[in-house]
Design a protein around this motif. Structure first.
Motif, PDB file in Angstrom:
ATOM      1  N   LEU A 236     -10.091 -13.381 -25.704  1.00 50.32           N
ATOM      2  CA  LEU A 236      -9.716 -12.478 -26.756  1.00 50.32           C
ATOM      3  C   LEU A 236      -8.246 -12.641 -27.113  1.00 50.32           C
ATOM      4  CD1 LEU A 236     -11.566  -9.274 -25.470  1.00 50.32           C
ATOM      5  CD2 LEU A 236     -12.379 -10.981 -27.119  1.00 50.32           C
ATOM      6  N   VAL A 237      -7.852 -12.080 -28.244  1.00 50.83           N
ATOM      7  CA  VAL A 237      -6.455 -12.112 -28.646  1.00 50.83           C
ATOM      8  C   VAL A 237      -5.611 -11.449 -27.560  1.00 50.83           C
ATOM      9  CG1 VAL A 237      -4.774 -11.262 -30.329  1.00 50.83           C
ATOM     10  CG2 VAL A 237      -6.995 -12.102 -31.104  1.00 50.83           C
ATOM     11  N   GLY A 238      -4.511 -12.111 -27.162  1.00 50.09           N
ATOM     12  CA  GLY A 238      -3.642 -11.570 -26.131  1.00 50.09           C
ATOM     13  C   GLY A 238      -4.008 -11.997 -24.725  1.00 50.09           C
ATOM     14  N   ALA A 239      -5.032 -12.864 -24.598  1.00 51.13           N
ATOM     15  CA  ALA A 239      -5.473 -13.302 -23.270  1.00 51.13           C
ATOM     16  C   ALA A 239      -4.522 -14.318 -22.649  1.00 51.13           C
ATOM     17  CB  ALA A 239      -6.883 -13.887 -23.347  1.00 51.13           C
ATOM     18  N   GLY A 240      -3.653 -14.942 -23.466  1.00 51.29           N
ATOM     19  CA  GLY A 240      -2.698 -15.920 -22.936  1.00 51.29           C
ATOM     20  C   GLY A 240      -3.063 -17.361 -23.212  1.00 51.29           C
ATOM     21  N   ARG A 241      -4.048 -17.590 -24.099  1.00 52.18           N
ATOM     22  CA  ARG A 241      -4.513 -18.959 -24.367  1.00 52.18           C
ATOM     23  C   ARG A 241      -3.422 -19.837 -24.985  1.00 52.18           C
ATOM     24  NH1 ARG A 241      -8.924 -17.540 -28.486  1.00 52.18           N
ATOM     25  NH2 ARG A 241      -7.117 -16.305 -29.119  1.00 52.18           N
ATOM     26  N   THR A 242      -2.840 -19.351 -26.078  1.00 50.84           N
ATOM     27  CA  THR A 242      -1.809 -20.140 -26.759  1.00 50.84           C
ATOM     28  C   THR A 242      -0.606 -20.350 -25.868  1.00 50.84           C
ATOM     29  OG1 THR A 242      -2.462 -19.526 -29.009  1.00 50.84           O
ATOM     30  CG2 THR A 242      -0.143 -20.074 -28.675  1.00 50.84           C
ATOM     31  N   GLU A 243      -0.201 -19.298 -25.158  1.00 46.91           N
ATOM     32  CA  GLU A 243       0.963 -19.408 -24.267  1.00 46.91           C
ATOM     33  C   GLU A 243       0.714 -20.444 -23.166  1.00 46.91           C
ATOM     34  OE1 GLU A 243       0.977 -15.515 -26.354  1.00 46.91           O
ATOM     35  OE2 GLU A 243      -0.537 -16.629 -25.206  1.00 46.91           O
ATOM     36  N   LEU A 244      -0.533 -20.515 -22.693  1.00 46.21           N
ATOM     37  CA  LEU A 244      -0.865 -21.493 -21.653  1.00 46.21           C
ATOM     38  C   LEU A 244      -0.693 -22.920 -22.163  1.00 46.21           C
ATOM     39  CD1 LEU A 244      -2.082 -22.399 -18.945  1.00 46.21           C
ATOM     40  CD2 LEU A 244      -4.354 -22.101 -19.968  1.00 46.21           C
ATOM     41  N   VAL A 245      -1.265 -23.228 -23.333  1.00 49.98           N
ATOM     42  CA  VAL A 245      -1.178 -24.615 -23.804  1.00 49.98           C
ATOM     43  C   VAL A 245       0.244 -24.953 -24.269  1.00 49.98           C
ATOM     44  CG1 VAL A 245      -3.623 -24.818 -24.359  1.00 49.98           C
ATOM     45  CG2 VAL A 245      -2.051 -23.994 -26.130  1.00 49.98           C
ATOM     46  N   ARG A 246       0.991 -23.965 -24.712  1.00 55.20           N
ATOM     47  CA  ARG A 246       2.402 -24.223 -25.045  1.00 55.20           C
ATOM     48  C   ARG A 246       3.184 -24.568 -23.784  1.00 55.20           C
ATOM     49  NH1 ARG A 246       4.961 -22.939 -29.661  1.00 55.20           N
ATOM     50  NH2 ARG A 246       6.780 -22.163 -28.513  1.00 55.20           N
ATOM     51  N   ALA A 247       2.867 -23.925 -22.666  1.00 52.52           N
ATOM     52  CA  ALA A 247       3.541 -24.247 -21.403  1.00 52.52           C
ATOM     53  C   ALA A 247       3.164 -25.645 -20.917  1.00 52.52           C
ATOM     54  CB  ALA A 247       3.184 -23.192 -20.354  1.00 52.52           C
ATOM     55  N   ILE A 248       1.882 -25.981 -21.016  1.00 59.02           N
ATOM     56  CA  ILE A 248       1.420 -27.298 -20.579  1.00 59.02           C
ATOM     57  C   ILE A 248       2.101 -28.408 -21.368  1.00 59.02           C
ATOM     58  CG2 ILE A 248      -0.618 -28.836 -20.544  1.00 59.02           C
ATOM     59  CD1 ILE A 248      -2.298 -26.295 -19.997  1.00 59.02           C
ATOM     60  N   THR A 249       2.417 -28.136 -22.637  1.00 53.76           N
ATOM     61  CA  THR A 249       3.040 -29.157 -23.499  1.00 53.76           C
ATOM     62  C   THR A 249       4.559 -28.998 -23.606  1.00 53.76           C
ATOM     63  OG1 THR A 249       2.536 -27.767 -25.437  1.00 53.76           O
ATOM     64  CG2 THR A 249       0.957 -29.502 -24.861  1.00 53.76           C
ATOM     65  N   GLY A 250       5.145 -28.137 -22.745  1.00 49.28           N
ATOM     66  CA  GLY A 250       6.607 -28.058 -22.672  1.00 49.28           C
ATOM     67  C   GLY A 250       7.262 -27.136 -23.675  1.00 49.28           C
ATOM     68  N   ALA A 251       6.468 -26.443 -24.495  1.00 45.41           N
ATOM     69  CA  ALA A 251       7.064 -25.584 -25.533  1.00 45.41           C
ATOM     70  C   ALA A 251       7.485 -24.229 -24.981  1.00 45.41           C
ATOM     71  CB  ALA A 251       6.084 -25.401 -26.692  1.00 45.41           C
ATOM     72  N   ASP A 252       6.836 -23.752 -23.909  1.00 43.73           N
ATOM     73  CA  ASP A 252       7.197 -22.496 -23.261  1.00 43.73           C
ATOM     74  C   ASP A 252       7.533 -22.754 -21.803  1.00 43.73           C
ATOM     75  OD1 ASP A 252       6.823 -21.068 -25.558  1.00 43.73           O
ATOM     76  OD2 ASP A 252       4.990 -20.043 -24.920  1.00 43.73           O
ATOM     77  N   PRO A 253       8.439 -21.945 -21.207  1.00 39.27           N
ATOM     78  CA  PRO A 253       8.873 -22.202 -19.826  1.00 39.27           C
ATOM     79  C   PRO A 253       7.823 -21.835 -18.782  1.00 39.27           C
ATOM     80  CG  PRO A 253       9.907 -20.204 -20.684  1.00 39.27           C
ATOM     81  CD  PRO A 253       9.168 -20.827 -21.837  1.00 39.27           C
ATOM     82  N   ILE A 254       7.848 -22.568 -17.683  1.00 40.05           N
ATOM     83  CA  ILE A 254       6.923 -22.382 -16.570  1.00 40.05           C
ATOM     84  C   ILE A 254       7.693 -21.807 -15.387  1.00 40.05           C
ATOM     85  CG2 ILE A 254       5.490 -23.604 -14.887  1.00 40.05           C
ATOM     86  CD1 ILE A 254       4.903 -25.668 -17.131  1.00 40.05           C
ATOM     87  N   ALA A 255       7.149 -20.735 -14.765  1.00 39.98           N
ATOM     88  CA  ALA A 255       7.800 -20.133 -13.604  1.00 39.98           C
ATOM     89  C   ALA A 255       7.454 -20.891 -12.325  1.00 39.98           C
ATOM     90  CB  ALA A 255       7.389 -18.671 -13.466  1.00 39.98           C
ATOM     91  N   SER A 256       6.174 -21.254 -12.177  1.00 40.94           N
ATOM     92  CA  SER A 256       5.735 -21.971 -10.980  1.00 40.94           C
ATOM     93  C   SER A 256       4.430 -22.691 -11.279  1.00 40.94           C
ATOM     94  CB  SER A 256       5.551 -21.004  -9.804  1.00 40.94           C
ATOM     95  OG  SER A 256       4.566 -20.034 -10.109  1.00 40.94           O
ATOM     96  N   GLY A 257       4.043 -23.566 -10.361  1.00 41.45           N
ATOM     97  CA  GLY A 257       2.852 -24.376 -10.565  1.00 41.45           C
ATOM     98  C   GLY A 257       3.226 -25.758 -11.074  1.00 41.45           C
ATOM     99  N   ALA A 258       2.211 -26.558 -11.402  1.00 46.94           N
ATOM    100  CA  ALA A 258       2.470 -27.952 -11.777  1.00 46.94           C
ATOM    101  C   ALA A 258       1.450 -28.447 -12.786  1.00 46.94           C
ATOM    102  CB  ALA A 258       2.435 -28.843 -10.533  1.00 46.94           C
TER     103      ALA A 258
END
Length: 497
Positions: free
Chosen positions: A292-314
């Motif tokens: 659903l809207v707000g679930a974090g989908r876009t933010e996730l793929v932006r992080a995977i592609t370097g557009a948003d910062p990552i706190a932890s993980g790989a």
């Protein structure tokens, strides 16, 4: 309909429009009568916007004639058209949020008395226009904070207050919910009863049966079919739009290789949008992400592609940690993102198509460190042709339809021969024909061994193109479904956890 009613209020005959050597409208004939809704349908790039802009005075035709209320009609500006009684309501609302409703309705042509702005007269006329649409809002209220539906009605009230006898509504329900859409339809019925003619442009074909009296279908700059009723099966309309029988919307999905290409391990957003996400994508796999809207989908793929910062993980590619700190890190490793907002994030709208494609491929278009326009144009032309972009490299990207803009974004990244392609809302706001082309492109990438990630709010779409689907809910990974077990019920059950 009486004999008097059979005289159209607007007639177009053999309207053509040419840009340089490219003819985008090929001899269009169209009649619109008082008190009817004519649905103007077609794929992105079919010519609907150009034709509407000609009627509303934004663009002038190259050849052809128009008559309005029985007299020659050739507006040279939107103001000319509005003075004649023709108004166009654009998909992107153009109201000024800090001004009052009355000020917005009369902006650019304030009523005056004794050399001063006559606010009382403006508010009275604005109130009359609002009441005509059943809108009980004070004309003194500022626009900021009003719902999208009410803003849409204010745009219509603006046209009616200026005595419009014909309204062109361009995707009027694109940002409306179900109740707001029905409210708009009720107001359209009122306007029809008052003798206002309406040209209605929409990609939501299920609406057409509710609202249209006639349907005109355009394809590749030509009028290809006209139905004398709005009660036409959606499939029949779609086949007229795309020019072929539509056996199935989604192409066959290839079987991926048993080789993991991309891995995401315990990824957490530095901005708090998601946490603890784990999944892998194989070579040749189409991996869907739903929620659903707000679930974090876009933010996730932006992080995977370097557009948003990552706190932890790989993020791993071929088992190697390549966790990106910036988009260039992902791009250099062959991971590209086609973002959800193509106008804001995917293209430079006032630059040429060839330049937009070239910007993502500077190593290919530069010789000895220098870029020449000729080399950039030659490089871009092959991908314009490959992806079926309906436009020339010398055109600005902002002149293209939404579907063709999306094809340019795809072209610029796929020219790099990436290993992982991330598509965020790849078909939002584009028509069924362009969607089919993009689905074909996705499957071709999969056949070539590319790992494809598709984020979509359209549940039918994500089910139709994916080998597996990860469902997100409230920033967490709710589950991953194989194609055989994924359906609208199983996905929504996870999405609402």
């Amino acid at each position: 309909m009486t004999d008097q009613d059979k005289t159209p209020i607007l007639s177009l005959r053999q309207i053509r429009k040419t840009y340089g050597l490219l003819e985008v409208l090929h001899g269009i004939d169209l009649d619109v009568y008082a008190g009817e809704v004519v649905a103007l349908l077609g794929e992105n790039g079919a010519g609907k916007s150009t034709l509407s802009n000609i009627i509303s005075g934004t663009v002038q035709p190259s050849t052809g004639q128009m008559t309005w209320l029985g007299a020659p009609y050739a507006p040279t500006s939107p103001r000319d058209a509005m003075d004649a009684g023709v108004g166009m309501i654009h998909q992107e609302l153009k109201l000024l949020p800090q001004l009052s409703i009355a000020e917005n309705i009369f902006v650019g042509r304030y009523l005056k008395k004794a050399g001063r702005i006559d606010r009382q007269a403006m508010e009275e006329r604005a109130h009359s226009g609002l009441r005509r649409l059943g809108l009980d809002i004070s004309p003194r209220r500022v626009v900021e904070g009003l719902s999208t539906a009410n803003q849409q009605l204010i745009e219509i009230a603006k046209a009616l207050t200026l005595n419009a006898k014909l309204l062109i509504l361009d995707e009027p329900t694109a940002a409306l919910g179900g109740e707001e859409t029905q409210l708009l339809f009720r107001q359209i019925e009122r306007l029809k009863a008052e003798g206002v003619g309406i040209i209605y442009i929409s990609h939501r074909l299920d609406e057409i049966r509710q609202i249209a009296d006639r349907i005109v279908v355009m394809r590749d700059g030509s009028k290809v079919q006209e139905f004398d009723s709005g009660n036409v099966p959606v499939r029949t309309i779609v086949e007229a739009m795309v020019g072929r029988s539509l056996e199935r919307m989604f192409p066959a999905i290839p079987t991926p290789a048993d080789v993991t290409l991309l891995e995401v391990k315990d990824l957490c957003s530095a901005l708090g949008h998601f946490r603890g996400v784990n999944f892998s994508v194989s070579k040749g796999e189409v991996f869907g992400i739903a929620g659903l809207v707000g679930a974090g989908r876009t933010e996730l793929v932006r992080a995977i592609t370097g557009a948003d910062p990552i706190a932890s993980g790989a993020v791993l590619l071929d088992g190697k940690d390549i966790t990106p700190k910036a988009p260039i890190d992902a791009i250099r490793n062959g991971i590209v993102l086609v973002p959800e907002d193509r106008k804001l994030q995917g293209l430079v709208l006032d630059h040429k198509i060839s330049e937009n494609i070239g910007y993502a491929n500077l190593a290919e278009v530069a010789q000895g460190g220098f870029i020449t326009a000729r080399r950039m144009a030659k490089f871009a032309d092959q991908f314009i042709a490959k992806f079926g972009v309906k436009g020339r490299g010398s055109q600005n990207a902002g002149e293209l339809s939404g579907g063709n803009q999306q094809k340019v974004v795809l072209a610029k990244w796929l020219a790099r021969k990436p290993r992982v392609v991330v598509l965020d809302e790849p078909t939002r706001g584009i028509d069924v024909g362009a969607r089919s082309s993009i689905y074909d492109t996705i499957m071709q990438l999969a056949r070539e061994g590319v790992a494809v990630i598709v984020v979509s709010s359209d549940l039918e779409e994500v089910l139709g193109v994916s080998n597996r689907i990860m469902v997100m809910a409230q920033g967490k990974q709710a589950g991953i479904l194989d194609r055989a077990e994924a359906n609208d019920v199983s996905v929504m059950e996870l999405a609402t956890i």
